[in-house]
Design a protein around this motif. Structure first.
Motif, short mmCIF file in Angstrom:
data_model
loop_
_atom_site.label_atom_id
_atom_site.label_comp_id
_atom_site.label_asym_id
_atom_site.label_seq_id
_atom_site.Cartn_x
_atom_site.Cartn_y
_atom_site.Cartn_z
N TYR A 3 0.86 -1.18 0.00
CA TYR A 3 0.00 0.00 0.00
C TYR A 3 0.89 1.23 0.00
CZ TYR A 3 -3.23 3.51 1.71
OH TYR A 3 -3.99 4.63 1.86
N SER A 4 0.87 1.99 -1.05
CA SER A 4 1.73 3.16 -1.18
C SER A 4 0.97 4.41 -0.82
CB SER A 4 2.26 3.28 -2.62
OG SER A 4 2.99 4.46 -2.76
N THR A 5 1.57 5.21 0.06
CA THR A 5 0.93 6.45 0.48
C THR A 5 1.57 7.66 -0.16
OG1 THR A 5 2.40 6.64 2.36
CG2 THR A 5 0.35 5.45 2.71
N SER A 6 2.56 7.46 -1.01
CA SER A 6 3.29 8.58 -1.57
C SER A 6 3.49 8.36 -3.05
CB SER A 6 4.65 8.72 -0.90
OG SER A 6 4.50 8.84 0.49
N PRO A 7 3.70 9.41 -3.78
CA PRO A 7 3.93 9.25 -5.21
C PRO A 7 5.24 8.57 -5.48
CG PRO A 7 4.36 11.50 -4.52
CD PRO A 7 3.77 10.79 -3.36
N THR A 8 5.33 7.91 -6.62
CA THR A 8 6.57 7.26 -6.99
C THR A 8 7.63 8.30 -7.21
OG1 THR A 8 5.34 5.52 -8.09
CG2 THR A 8 7.67 5.73 -8.66
N ARG A 46 -1.21 3.23 14.52
CA ARG A 46 -1.82 1.95 14.15
C ARG A 46 -1.07 1.30 13.00
NH1 ARG A 46 -7.88 2.09 11.97
NH2 ARG A 46 -6.73 3.08 10.25
N ARG A 47 -0.51 2.12 12.12
CA ARG A 47 0.22 1.59 10.96
C ARG A 47 1.69 1.32 11.25
NH1 ARG A 47 -0.35 4.98 5.80
NH2 ARG A 47 0.81 3.17 5.07
N LEU A 48 2.14 1.64 12.48
CA LEU A 48 3.55 1.58 12.78
C LEU A 48 4.12 0.16 12.66
CD1 LEU A 48 5.89 3.39 13.63
CD2 LEU A 48 5.30 2.97 16.02
N PHE A 49 3.29 -0.86 12.89
CA PHE A 49 3.77 -2.23 12.81
C PHE A 49 3.18 -2.99 11.62
CE2 PHE A 49 3.95 -0.93 17.27
CZ PHE A 49 5.28 -1.16 17.55
N LYS A 50 2.53 -2.28 10.72
CA LYS A 50 2.00 -2.90 9.51
C LYS A 50 2.98 -2.65 8.36
CE LYS A 50 -2.83 -2.47 10.99
NZ LYS A 50 -4.19 -1.98 10.66
N PHE A 51 4.05 -3.44 8.38
CA PHE A 51 5.15 -3.19 7.45
C PHE A 51 4.73 -3.38 5.99
CE2 PHE A 51 7.23 -4.67 11.42
CZ PHE A 51 7.87 -3.49 11.74
N ASN A 52 3.75 -4.24 5.75
CA ASN A 52 3.33 -4.47 4.37
C ASN A 52 2.59 -3.28 3.77
OD1 ASN A 52 1.18 -4.98 6.19
ND2 ASN A 52 0.07 -6.11 4.60
N GLN A 53 2.20 -2.31 4.62
CA GLN A 53 1.51 -1.12 4.14
C GLN A 53 2.44 0.10 4.04
OE1 GLN A 53 -2.02 -0.32 6.41
NE2 GLN A 53 -2.96 -2.30 5.97
N PHE A 94 9.52 6.05 6.95
CA PHE A 94 10.77 6.80 7.15
C PHE A 94 11.25 6.64 8.59
CE2 PHE A 94 13.42 10.42 8.05
CZ PHE A 94 14.14 10.62 6.88
N LEU A 95 10.34 6.74 9.56
CA LEU A 95 10.71 6.59 10.96
C LEU A 95 11.26 5.19 11.23
CD1 LEU A 95 10.75 7.69 13.86
CD2 LEU A 95 8.38 6.90 14.08
N VAL A 96 10.65 4.18 10.65
CA VAL A 96 11.11 2.81 10.86
C VAL A 96 12.51 2.62 10.28
CG1 VAL A 96 10.70 0.39 10.25
CG2 VAL A 96 8.79 1.85 10.97
N LEU A 97 12.74 3.09 9.05
CA LEU A 97 14.05 2.97 8.44
C LEU A 97 15.11 3.73 9.23
CD1 LEU A 97 13.62 3.20 4.55
CD2 LEU A 97 14.05 1.19 5.97
#
Length: 268
Positions: A3-8, A46-53, A94-97
């Protein structure tokens, strides 16, 4: 499916970004904010641990461009305001990386200082939870307060989002982290930890470049907001910084020695 939240990411302008190299954005009709800060925070956590998104590819692109062209990173924040009605990131990739990068670099730095495994664990806890998270929350809150209290064009202008202030901080934090925890560690034992003019010059130049990066990216972040004025305030420390740099060289004060002594004091 990702699931992409940002433009390519692309070097070409697909979204009609302003062509000017100025950090100030062109006037825009932004989408009104429809969600409260609590709702935004809940969705983000809520999305912090949903790495596939998470869009890690785009987050990595942002990290590269924070070094070579940070203006492009903040143009994407303007695009998000158009499409998501908020400046702050809604994707924690970005925060996770950055957290992973900080964790790995801290391991390398701790081993470079000769810490044992118990001291290394304590060192990582201090760096991640005190230096990064704790200090980051304080710095972000301070800049958020200063921006809303003193830099808004008028009292009717929208508030600066706290989440955006935190995004600006972690954006500005990444280049100094890479310089001081990664590139510097390569030369730490062979050069920077020794006494002399050359180690002092190289070490303090690393620090000067790191702080300039932080201040410049912070300036870009807040000058990107159309509701703020006088954002050059964030660049005011630069003359004093240069004077301190020259004074440190004349006195032979090595900032890498200071950092090492500070780290060792906390874990020994």
């Amino acid at each position: 499916m990702k699931y992409s939240t940002s433009p390519t990411p692309s070097t070409s302008s697909t979204y009609n970004f302003p062509r000017s190299t100025s950090p100030l954005p062109a006037p825009a009709n932004y989408q009104p904010t429809t969600a409260s800060a609590a709702v935004k925070r809940y969705k983000y956590l809520r999305r912090l641990f949903k790495f596939n998104q998470m869009d890690f590819e785009f987050a990595a692109w942002q990290m590269v461009y924070l070094f070579v062209s940070p203006q492009k990173v903040f143009r994407n924040f303007n695009y998000r305001k158009h499409t998501r009605s908020q400046f702050a990131r809604d994707d924690p990739a970005f925060l996770v990386l950055l957290s992973v990068w900080l964790f790995l670099s801290s391991i390398c730095f701790g081993l470079g200082m000769g810490l044992d495994w118990g001291q290394l664990v304590l060192f990582i806890i201090f760096v991640v939870f005190v230096d990064f998270i704790g200090a980051g929350l304080l710095v972000s809150t301070f800049f958020w307060y200063i921006s809303n209290k003193y830099l808004r064009r008028d009292a009717a202008a929208p508030d600066v989002e706290w989440g955006y202030a935190f995004d600006v901080h972690i954006n500005a934090f990444f280049p100094p982290l890479s310089l001081l925890h990664c590139l510097q560690i390569v030369l730490f034992n062979s050069l920077l930890s020794h006494d002399g003019i050359l180690p002092c010059f190289v070490s303090n130049t690393f620090w000067l470049a790191s702080i300039i990066y932080y201040l410049y990216i912070t300036f870009l972040g807040y000058s990107n907001l159309p509701m703020l004025s006088n954002t050059r305030l964030f660049l005011l420390p630069l003359p004093a910084l240069c004077i301190a740099y020259i004074a440190s060289l004349l006195m032979g004060f090595n900032f890498s020695h200071m950092l090492k002594d500070f780290y060792l004091y906390r874990v020994l």
